[in-house]
Every structure is written in C-alpha cells, then in structure tokens.
Design a protein around this motif. Structure first.
Motif, PDB file in Angstrom:
ATOM      1  N   ARG A  97       1.113  -1.242   0.064  1.00  0.00           N
ATOM      2  CA  ARG A  97      -0.013   0.024  -0.003  1.00  0.00           C
ATOM      3  C   ARG A  97       0.789   1.271   0.003  1.00  0.00           C
ATOM      4  N   ARG A  98       0.471   2.174  -0.706  1.00  0.00           N
ATOM      5  CA  ARG A  98       1.082   3.460  -0.637  1.00  0.00           C
ATOM      6  C   ARG A  98       0.201   4.622   0.152  1.00  0.00           C
ATOM      7  N   LYS A  99       0.806   5.505   0.475  1.00  0.00           N
ATOM      8  CA  LYS A  99      -0.059   6.568   0.953  1.00  0.00           C
ATOM      9  C   LYS A  99      -0.719   7.413  -0.050  1.00  0.00           C
ATOM     10  N   LEU A 100      -1.997   7.846   0.090  1.00  0.00           N
ATOM     11  CA  LEU A 100      -2.755   8.574  -0.595  1.00  0.00           C
ATOM     12  C   LEU A 100      -1.681   9.871  -1.177  1.00  0.00           C
ATOM     13  N   GLY A 101      -1.692  10.192  -2.535  1.00  0.00           N
ATOM     14  CA  GLY A 101      -1.039  11.196  -2.919  1.00  0.00           C
ATOM     15  C   GLY A 101       0.301  10.941  -3.187  1.00  0.00           C
ATOM     16  N   THR A 102       0.807   9.792  -3.098  1.00  0.00           N
ATOM     17  CA  THR A 102       2.215   9.345  -3.387  1.00  0.00           C
ATOM     18  C   THR A 102       2.522   9.464  -4.988  1.00  0.00           C
TER      19      THR A 102
END
Length: 110
Positions: A97-102
């Motif tokens: 998972r990547r942080k939102l906005g990455t």
C-alpha cells in the motif's frame, strides 16, 4: 474393485457427493487424475488459503501453510470416502500500500 478397473468412477462419485453436500467450498477447480486422485486447486490472491481450512473441516486433518515473501501455498492431502484427495491453493503477496497522494516515478526514470 477389480484389479483392472479404473479408480476414476469412485473419485467422480466422491466429487459429486462433496460438491452436492458442501456447496460452500466453491472457488476450487477440480480434476481427477488417471490414478483416481481427486485434485482441487485455486490460484490467486484472495482468501490466502482459507478455503483449504474449510476443506480440512470437511475432509479431516490439518492443512499445511507455507509462506514465502508474503505469498504462499496451502495444501491438504487426505483420503475421503476411500478416494485420495489433494487440495491446494497458491497465492501471491498483495501489492504494498502507498500513502494517498504518493507520486510514482515515470517508467524508466531513475
């Protein structure tokens, strides 16, 4: 069973009984090999092998879970109603998972 008789009809009857009496174990692809072994398999990411745990409650025994790099294989080998059964699932690790906005680099960028 006669020595020259095929074991496949017994496996066919066992599969029919299994699927009729336990429709909750959907999602497996079933086959019967030439030796009369009932084989169920599933490949994918969903469930992480839980269907094998469900099969073990029906067929008996304890599934073997092997995890590798977040993915894995789960297998159960037994005899059910006189028919050898092998059920297994392989699954891959979910994407991290990547942080939102990455913002990801463009392909080929360094």
């Amino acid at each position: 069973m006669k020595a020259h008789a095929s074991p496949q009809p017994s496996a066919t009857l066992a599969l029919n009984t299994l699927l009729t009496t336990h429709p909750e174990i959907e999602g497996l692809t079933w086959s019967i090999d030439t030796l009369g072994t009932l084989c169920g398999e599933q490949k994918g990411m969903e469930g992480r092998g839980r269907i094998i745990d469900d099969c073990a409650q029906i067929l008996g025994g304890t599934p073997v879970h092997v995890r590798v790099d977040g993915g894995g294989v789960v297998e159960r080998v037994t005899v059910w109603r006189g028919v050898p059964v092998q059920v297994w699932v392989s699954y891959s690790a979910p994407a991290p998972r990547r942080k939102l906005g990455t913002i990801l680099p463009a392909a080929g960028a360094r």
